[in-house]
Each structure stands twice: as structure tokens, then as C-alpha cells.
Design a protein around this motif. Structure first.
Motif, PDB file in Angstrom:
ATOM      1  N   VAL A  76       0.745  -1.506   0.088  1.00 21.27           N
ATOM      2  CA  VAL A  76       0.306   0.259  -0.157  1.00 21.27           C
ATOM      3  C   VAL A  76       1.110   1.233   0.273  1.00 21.27           C
ATOM      4  O   VAL A  76       0.710   2.369  -0.486  1.00 21.27           O
ATOM      5  CB  VAL A  76      -1.286  -0.209   1.171  1.00 21.27           C
ATOM      6  N   ALA A  77       1.971   1.365   0.394  1.00 16.89           N
ATOM      7  CA  ALA A  77       2.726   2.530   0.888  1.00 16.89           C
ATOM      8  C   ALA A  77       3.968   2.021  -0.443  1.00 16.89           C
ATOM      9  O   ALA A  77       3.324   3.994  -1.271  1.00 16.89           O
ATOM     10  CB  ALA A  77       3.727   2.238   2.250  1.00 16.89           C
ATOM     11  N   THR A  78       4.470   1.987  -1.126  1.00 17.58           N
ATOM     12  CA  THR A  78       4.652   2.055  -2.203  1.00 17.58           C
ATOM     13  C   THR A  78       3.918   1.812  -3.654  1.00 17.58           C
ATOM     14  O   THR A  78       4.499   2.763  -4.429  1.00 17.58           O
ATOM     15  CB  THR A  78       5.784   0.577  -2.872  1.00 17.58           C
ATOM     16  N   ALA A  79       2.895   2.053  -3.723  1.00 12.79           N
ATOM     17  CA  ALA A  79       1.609   2.240  -4.016  1.00 12.79           C
ATOM     18  C   ALA A  79       1.174   3.523  -4.057  1.00 12.79           C
ATOM     19  O   ALA A  79       1.183   4.560  -5.813  1.00 12.79           O
ATOM     20  CB  ALA A  79       0.521   1.254  -3.946  1.00 12.79           C
ATOM     21  N   SER A  80       0.803   3.723  -2.798  1.00 13.02           N
ATOM     22  CA  SER A  80       1.247   5.422  -2.661  1.00 13.02           C
ATOM     23  C   SER A  80       2.084   6.362  -3.103  1.00 13.02           C
ATOM     24  O   SER A  80       1.334   7.238  -3.336  1.00 13.02           O
ATOM     25  CB  SER A  80       0.718   5.655  -1.105  1.00 13.02           C
ATOM     26  N   PHE A  81       3.057   5.744  -2.658  1.00  9.54           N
ATOM     27  CA  PHE A  81       4.397   6.400  -3.319  1.00  9.54           C
ATOM     28  C   PHE A  81       4.372   6.801  -5.065  1.00  9.54           C
ATOM     29  O   PHE A  81       4.502   8.097  -5.238  1.00  9.54           O
ATOM     30  CB  PHE A  81       5.725   6.016  -3.168  1.00  9.54           C
ATOM     31  N   PHE A  82       3.835   5.706  -5.181  1.00 10.24           N
ATOM     32  CA  PHE A  82       3.883   6.253  -6.989  1.00 10.24           C
ATOM     33  C   PHE A  82       2.656   6.727  -7.671  1.00 10.24           C
ATOM     34  O   PHE A  82       2.860   7.766  -8.432  1.00 10.24           O
ATOM     35  CB  PHE A  82       3.593   4.679  -7.819  1.00 10.24           C
ATOM     36  N   VAL A  83       1.997   6.826  -6.898  1.00 14.12           N
ATOM     37  CA  VAL A  83       0.390   7.589  -7.500  1.00 14.12           C
ATOM     38  C   VAL A  83       1.060   8.584  -6.499  1.00 14.12           C
ATOM     39  O   VAL A  83       0.355   9.879  -7.988  1.00 14.12           O
ATOM     40  CB  VAL A  83      -0.916   6.809  -6.458  1.00 14.12           C
ATOM     41  N   GLY A  84       1.147   8.915  -5.703  1.00 19.23           N
ATOM     42  CA  GLY A  84       1.296  10.250  -5.179  1.00 19.23           C
ATOM     43  C   GLY A  84       2.559  11.010  -5.851  1.00 19.23           C
ATOM     44  O   GLY A  84       2.084  12.585  -6.822  1.00 19.23           O
ATOM     45  N   GLY A  85       3.604  10.512  -6.496  1.00 22.85           N
ATOM     46  CA  GLY A  85       4.229  11.466  -6.992  1.00 22.85           C
ATOM     47  C   GLY A  85       4.274  11.354  -8.830  1.00 22.85           C
ATOM     48  O   GLY A  85       4.183  12.727  -9.002  1.00 22.85           O
ATOM     49  N   ILE A  86       2.605  10.627  -8.853  1.00 22.44           N
ATOM     50  CA  ILE A  86       2.325  10.704 -10.344  1.00 22.44           C
ATOM     51  C   ILE A  86       1.537  12.096  -9.968  1.00 22.44           C
ATOM     52  O   ILE A  86       1.714  12.663 -11.176  1.00 22.44           O
ATOM     53  CB  ILE A  86       1.473   9.468 -11.264  1.00 22.44           C
ATOM     54  N   LEU A  87       0.742  11.403  -9.769  1.00 25.48           N
ATOM     55  CA  LEU A  87      -0.426  13.157  -9.674  1.00 25.48           C
ATOM     56  C   LEU A  87       0.094  14.381  -9.031  1.00 25.48           C
ATOM     57  O   LEU A  87      -0.417  15.543  -9.815  1.00 25.48           O
ATOM     58  CB  LEU A  87      -1.479  12.729  -7.984  1.00 25.48           C
ATOM     59  N   PHE A  88       1.835  14.161  -8.034  1.00 24.98           N
ATOM     60  CA  PHE A  88       2.104  15.510  -7.444  1.00 24.98           C
ATOM     61  C   PHE A  88       2.580  16.383  -9.334  1.00 24.98           C
ATOM     62  O   PHE A  88       2.994  17.174  -9.580  1.00 24.98           O
ATOM     63  CB  PHE A  88       3.157  15.780  -6.909  1.00 24.98           C
ATOM     64  N   SER A  89       2.774  15.691 -10.195  1.00 24.56           N
ATOM     65  CA  SER A  89       3.891  15.958 -10.932  1.00 24.56           C
ATOM     66  C   SER A  89       3.260  16.654 -11.743  1.00 24.56           C
ATOM     67  O   SER A  89       3.841  16.990 -13.299  1.00 24.56           O
ATOM     68  CB  SER A  89       5.227  14.804 -11.851  1.00 24.56           C
ATOM     69  N   ARG A  90       2.346  15.708 -12.353  1.00 28.38           N
ATOM     70  CA  ARG A  90       1.051  16.024 -13.475  1.00 28.38           C
ATOM     71  C   ARG A  90       0.702  17.166 -12.944  1.00 28.38           C
ATOM     72  O   ARG A  90      -0.137  17.739 -13.805  1.00 28.38           O
ATOM     73  CB  ARG A  90      -0.183  14.171 -13.338  1.00 28.38           C
TER      74      ARG A  90
END
Length: 186
Positions: free
Chosen positions: A163-177
Motif C-alpha cells: 500500500v505504501a509503495t503504491a501510494s508513493f508512486f500514485v502520489g508522485g504521478i499526481l504531484f508531477s501532473r
């Protein structure tokens, strides 16, 4: 010797990183992670009676040497074994970065964002200081960093790490977009 001067392919680097987990577990039930090293440093340097730092940090001294070795290895790799080739970035990424005002693509960190002059601007303060606070808060809230969850936690089949690793990736994608283009427009 040429192997040291070029980036390793994923099929070599991945297993080498992945094999550190069982090696550390075999060497004494040690857990791979970097964010805990900051906690050990604070426990060693702050003699106050703060519950988070009230433990025998000397038992975790190995992790400070591990983090120091990573830092030293990064310095040696960046100065002595630096890859002379430019960082390989896809054309779509370059196009996207150019559309949000980032035109320097030669290094790992664009100088339009990461430089000392930018630090005293609103944009630089948000990206470096506020962003650093959020990274630290998120690491503490998730009880670990990307290396701890993504390498150790996933290899141990821990659901919270997935859950944490998926959240890191989703958060990074949403932030950069969505967030980064707004900050860079300030």
C-alpha cells in the motif's frame, strides 16, 4: 573496468539490490531502510527524554555505517565513475517538462528548480523546503521510506508495504501532473 563507468542494466542492478535483503536478514536479522538512520542520529544527538528517541540507538549503529556507505558510494560513483553520457530521458518526458517550463535536461535535477538562488523564491521554498517537510512527514507517517517499503517490505510480502509503495508512486504521478505545473507557474 568498463562495468563501473556505465549504468548497470536493470536485470543486474535489481537482483544485486534485492539480494541485500536476505543477506542483511541472514547477517543478524537486520532490516533494510534508510529513514530509520535519521531517527538513530537524532537519538544519539538529542539527549532529551523524547519518547520517539528513547531507545538504545547503539544497537542500530550498523545502519548508520550502511547509510554512510551509501553516501560515500554515491560520491565516488558521481565523481570518479561518472557516466559521461547525458541522462537518458524519453522524448515524451522532455516534451512534458518543456511544456511546464523546465528546459534543462542535461542532469538528474533541473537547475531551473534546484539551485541556491531559487531557494529564496516562493517557488523554490515550496519545492525544496515544504516538499522536504512533506517527504519527512510522509516517511514517518508510513513508518518507512521507499527503500524500506519497496525493497524490504515487498520482499517480505507485507501488505502495508505494498500500500505504501503504491501510494508513493500514485502520489508522485499526481504531484508531477497537477501540483508541480502550478508551483512552476508561480
Amino acid at each position: 573496468m568498463e562495468l563501473l563507468y556505465k549504468p548497470w542494466p536493470w536485470y543486474l542492478a535489481g537482483p544485486v539490490i534485492g539480494l541485500t535483503v536476505p543477506l542483511l536478514l541472514w547477517m543478524g536479522n537486520k532490516r533494510l531502510g534508510i529513514s530509520s538512520s535519521l531517527r538513530h542520529i537524532c537519538a544519539a544527538c538529542l539527549p532529551a527524554k523524547i519518547p520517539l528517541f528513547s531507545y538504545d540507538w547503539k544497537k542500530e549503529l550498523w545502519s548508520l555505517f550502511f547509510a554512510g556507505g551509501l553516501l560515500l558510494g554515491g560520491i565516488i560513483g558521481g565523481l570518479i565513475f561518472a557516466n559521461p553520457d547525458p541522462v537518458a530521458i524519453s522524448s515524451k518526458t522532455i516534451e512534458y517538462l518543456s511544456s511546464i517550463g523546465v528546459s534543462q535536461h542535461a542532469g538528474l535535477m533541473p537547475t531551473e528548480i534546484y539551485n541556491w538562488e531559487n531557494l529564496i523564491s516562493l517557488k523554490g521554498f515550496i519545492v525544496m523546503i515544504v516538499g522536504g517537510f512533506f517527504v519527512g512527514f510522509g516517511t514517518r507517517y508510513a513508518q518507512g521510506c521507499t527503500s524500506g517499503h519497496g525493497i524490504l517490505g515487498l520482499s517480505a510480502l507485507q501488505w502495508p508495504s505494498l500500500v505504501a509503495t503504491a501510494s508513493f508512486f500514485v502520489g508522485g504521478i499526481l504531484f508531477s501532473r497537477f501540483v508541480l505545473p502550478f508551483i512552476l507557474s508561480l
